[in-house]
Design a protein around this motif. Structure first.
Motif, PDB file in Angstrom:
ATOM      1  N   ILE A 221       4.635 -11.824 -16.299  1.00  0.00           N
ATOM      2  CA  ILE A 221       3.722 -11.233 -15.309  1.00  0.00           C
ATOM      3  C   ILE A 221       4.325  -9.923 -14.818  1.00  0.00           C
ATOM      4  CG2 ILE A 221       2.543 -11.607 -13.096  1.00  0.00           C
ATOM      5  CD1 ILE A 221       2.770 -14.570 -13.513  1.00  0.00           C
ATOM      6  N   LEU A 222       3.518  -8.885 -14.853  1.00  0.00           N
ATOM      7  CA  LEU A 222       3.946  -7.592 -14.310  1.00  0.00           C
ATOM      8  C   LEU A 222       3.070  -7.260 -13.119  1.00  0.00           C
ATOM      9  CD1 LEU A 222       4.372  -6.564 -17.779  1.00  0.00           C
ATOM     10  CD2 LEU A 222       5.663  -5.121 -16.241  1.00  0.00           C
ATOM     11  N   VAL A 223       3.707  -6.919 -12.026  1.00  0.00           N
ATOM     12  CA  VAL A 223       2.939  -6.635 -10.802  1.00  0.00           C
ATOM     13  C   VAL A 223       3.230  -5.226 -10.313  1.00  0.00           C
ATOM     14  CG1 VAL A 223       2.373  -7.444  -8.487  1.00  0.00           C
ATOM     15  CG2 VAL A 223       3.220  -9.075 -10.174  1.00  0.00           C
ATOM     16  N   ASP A 224       2.178  -4.427 -10.243  1.00  0.00           N
ATOM     17  CA  ASP A 224       2.279  -3.073  -9.685  1.00  0.00           C
ATOM     18  C   ASP A 224       1.701  -3.181  -8.271  1.00  0.00           C
ATOM     19  OD1 ASP A 224       2.147  -0.364  -9.129  1.00  0.00           O
ATOM     20  OD2 ASP A 224       1.027   0.178 -10.942  1.00  0.00           O
ATOM     21  N   LEU A 225       2.598  -3.299  -7.298  1.00  0.00           N
ATOM     22  CA  LEU A 225       2.130  -3.569  -5.929  1.00  0.00           C
ATOM     23  C   LEU A 225       1.452  -2.358  -5.292  1.00  0.00           C
ATOM     24  CD1 LEU A 225       5.187  -5.505  -4.409  1.00  0.00           C
ATOM     25  CD2 LEU A 225       2.956  -6.462  -4.982  1.00  0.00           C
ATOM     26  N   ALA A 226       0.640  -2.637  -4.279  1.00  0.00           N
ATOM     27  CA  ALA A 226       0.048  -1.558  -3.478  1.00  0.00           C
ATOM     28  C   ALA A 226       1.172  -0.855  -2.730  1.00  0.00           C
ATOM     29  CB  ALA A 226      -0.943  -2.149  -2.497  1.00  0.00           C
ATOM     30  N   GLY A 227       0.954   0.399  -2.395  1.00  0.00           N
ATOM     31  CA  GLY A 227       1.974   1.197  -1.697  1.00  0.00           C
ATOM     32  C   GLY A 227       2.422   0.525  -0.407  1.00  0.00           C
ATOM     33  N   SER A 228       3.744   0.533  -0.171  1.00  0.00           N
ATOM     34  CA  SER A 228       4.277  -0.192   0.986  1.00  0.00           C
ATOM     35  C   SER A 228       4.354   0.677   2.240  1.00  0.00           C
ATOM     36  CB  SER A 228       5.675  -0.717   0.643  1.00  0.00           C
ATOM     37  OG  SER A 228       6.522   0.376   0.333  1.00  0.00           O
ATOM     38  N   GLU A 229       3.899   1.923   2.146  1.00  0.00           N
ATOM     39  CA  GLU A 229       4.082   2.834   3.280  1.00  0.00           C
ATOM     40  C   GLU A 229       3.332   2.388   4.533  1.00  0.00           C
ATOM     41  OE1 GLU A 229       2.809   3.632   0.387  1.00  0.00           O
ATOM     42  OE2 GLU A 229       0.762   4.351   0.660  1.00  0.00           O
ATOM     43  N   LYS A 230       3.909   2.762   5.652  1.00  0.00           N
ATOM     44  CA  LYS A 230       3.222   2.479   6.915  1.00  0.00           C
ATOM     45  C   LYS A 230       2.147   3.537   7.090  1.00  0.00           C
ATOM     46  CE  LYS A 230       7.513   1.021   8.873  1.00  0.00           C
ATOM     47  NZ  LYS A 230       8.325   1.721   7.869  1.00  0.00           N
ATOM     48  N   VAL A 231       1.013   3.120   7.590  1.00  0.00           N
ATOM     49  CA  VAL A 231      -0.043   4.085   7.847  1.00  0.00           C
ATOM     50  C   VAL A 231       0.104   4.542   9.291  1.00  0.00           C
ATOM     51  CG1 VAL A 231      -2.544   4.326   8.105  1.00  0.00           C
ATOM     52  CG2 VAL A 231      -1.600   3.177   6.115  1.00  0.00           C
ATOM     53  N   GLU A 232       0.079   5.855   9.494  1.00  0.00           N
ATOM     54  CA  GLU A 232       0.227   6.395  10.860  1.00  0.00           C
ATOM     55  C   GLU A 232      -0.797   5.746  11.783  1.00  0.00           C
ATOM     56  OE1 GLU A 232       2.470   8.482  11.981  1.00  0.00           O
ATOM     57  OE2 GLU A 232       3.406   8.756  10.022  1.00  0.00           O
ATOM     58  N   LYS A 233      -0.327   5.254  12.887  1.00  0.00           N
ATOM     59  CA  LYS A 233      -1.229   4.562  13.801  1.00  0.00           C
ATOM     60  C   LYS A 233      -2.356   5.474  14.263  1.00  0.00           C
ATOM     61  CE  LYS A 233       1.626   0.928  15.735  1.00  0.00           C
ATOM     62  NZ  LYS A 233       3.033   1.316  15.530  1.00  0.00           N
TER      63      LYS A 233
END
Ligand code: ADP
Ligand code: MG
Length: 354
Positions: A221-233
């Motif tokens: 299984i290969l997983v390309d995760l969604a971006g982990s960045e915080k979104v500016e509040k």
């Protein structure tokens, strides 16, 4: 012992980062497992099973972290490779390359190499086994699982069979008979993937004994995760905010599962929270079973991304569950508290890293 191999990969500076950053990069290599991370006036050292610096080749990454999994898969053992990091950090480049039908052999990513590797291993395997390779591809977006090989199936249910194996109910599985066929199938749906969804590629190798007809399976299984960045509040609203919250929740769930699994038996809670997100549920077999798991933490080397890089490296450090290492300075700890950490809720009983 943790069954998770954790690697970090730094991509080269982008042309924008080259222009923006006066001082060049925020890491300096110590060796192939450790580096010093600098942020403003602070410094800390990180260690992983392997660190791939910007000059590292796709083939090096494949050989270190995917080839052992490929070799096991044709023996009926499961393996999972997960890429983690902020958007733009090199996750998709690592998994796919610049394009799945990449003509430049050097730039080919893990996925096409895994496909090639599986068929190579099968070619040289014994003749008492009949091998069948199947491919499925799904994305998880807003906690819904969508079949990327049949977009009309946009709410695939995750089920468990009597053998406690996780199944994607009704997901399209195509049998592939050679690497070229697999890549053709992959490339047609490749553009669908977005950095706001988790993309999961499942290669299943079925091994049927020609003597006693017994069937075993090995999955990669290969997983390309969604971006982990915080979104500016301040900036995020509506759909973007909802997406960010959902991604945050599932990445936290992944962190919690990894945390629960990597704690020693004394600290390990009997309950591993696989059901907290679709992502962890799909990965339940892979993470919880007797399988190899590799986490590739993808990072930008630019000072302008230092806080996100730190958050990614901390996620990786926790996954590795390094015991109080003299290499991890306590200054890093202060940082984390100051900037927060979206990825893991803290379980003091097993948090021996800090
Ligand atoms: P992500 O999937 O994490 O959002 P990408 O894989 O799309 O990030 O990478 C962002 C950009 O950086 C792309 O243009 C990609 O080709 C480039 N890139 C990423 N990693 C590398 C690398 N190791 N070497 C060269 N270019 C890279
Ligand atoms: Mg991507």
């Amino acid at each position: 012992m943790s069954n998770i191999t954790v690697c970090a990969r730094f991509r080269p500076l982008s042309s924008k980062e080259k222009k923006d950053s006066r001082d060049n990069i925020c890491i300096s290599s110590l060796n192939s497992e450790s580096f010093v991370f600098k942020e403003e006036k602070e410094e800390c050292t990180f260690s992983f099973d392997k660190v791939f610096y910007e000059e590292s080749m796709q083939a090096d990454v494949y050989e270190f972290l995917a080839l052992p999994i490929v070799k096991d898969a044709v023996k009926g053992v499961n393996g999972t490779i997960i890429t983690y990091g902020q958007t733009g950090a090199g996750k998709t480049y690592s998994v796919e390359g610049t394009s799945i039908l990449e003509c430049d052999e050097q730039k080919k990513g893990l996925l096409p190499r895994v496909v090639d590797g599986l068929f190579e291993c099968i070619k040289s395997a014994d003749e008492l086994t009949k091998y069948t390779v199947k491919l499925s591809m799904v994305e998880i977006y807003m906690e819904k699982v969508r079949d990327l090989l049949d977009l009309t199936k946009d709410n695939i249910q995750i089920k468990e069979n009597k053998m406690q194996e996780i199944l994607l109910s009704g997901v399209t599985e195509i049998t592939i008979s050679n690497p070229e066929g697999a890549l053709q199938s992959l490339s047609t749906e490749m553009n669908v993937g977005s950095s706001r969804s988790h993309c999961v590629y499942i290669l299943t190798v079925q091994l049927e004994s020609t003597t006693d007809k017994r069937v075993k399976t090995g999955k990669v299984i290969l997983v390309d995760l969604a971006g982990s960045e915080k979104v500016e509040k301040s900036g995020a609203e509506g759909k973007v905010l909802e997406e960010a919250k959902t991604i945050n929740k599932s990445l936290s769930a992944l962190g919690n599962v990894i945390n629960a699994l990597t704690c020693g038996p004394s600290a390990r809670s009997s309950h591993i929270p696989f059901r907290d997100s679709k992502l962890t549920r799909i990965l339940q077999d892979a993470l919880g079973g007797n399988s190899r798991t590799v986490l590739l933490c993808c990072c930008s080397p630019s000072p302008s991304n230092a806080l996100e890089t730190l958050s990614t490296l901390r996620f990786g450090t926790r996954a590795k569950h390094i015991k109080a290492s003299p290499l991890v300075s306590c200054r890093e700890d202060r940082h984390a508290k100051k900037h927060g950490d979206i990825t893991l809720t803290k379980d003091e009983s097993c948090d021996r890293i800090l």
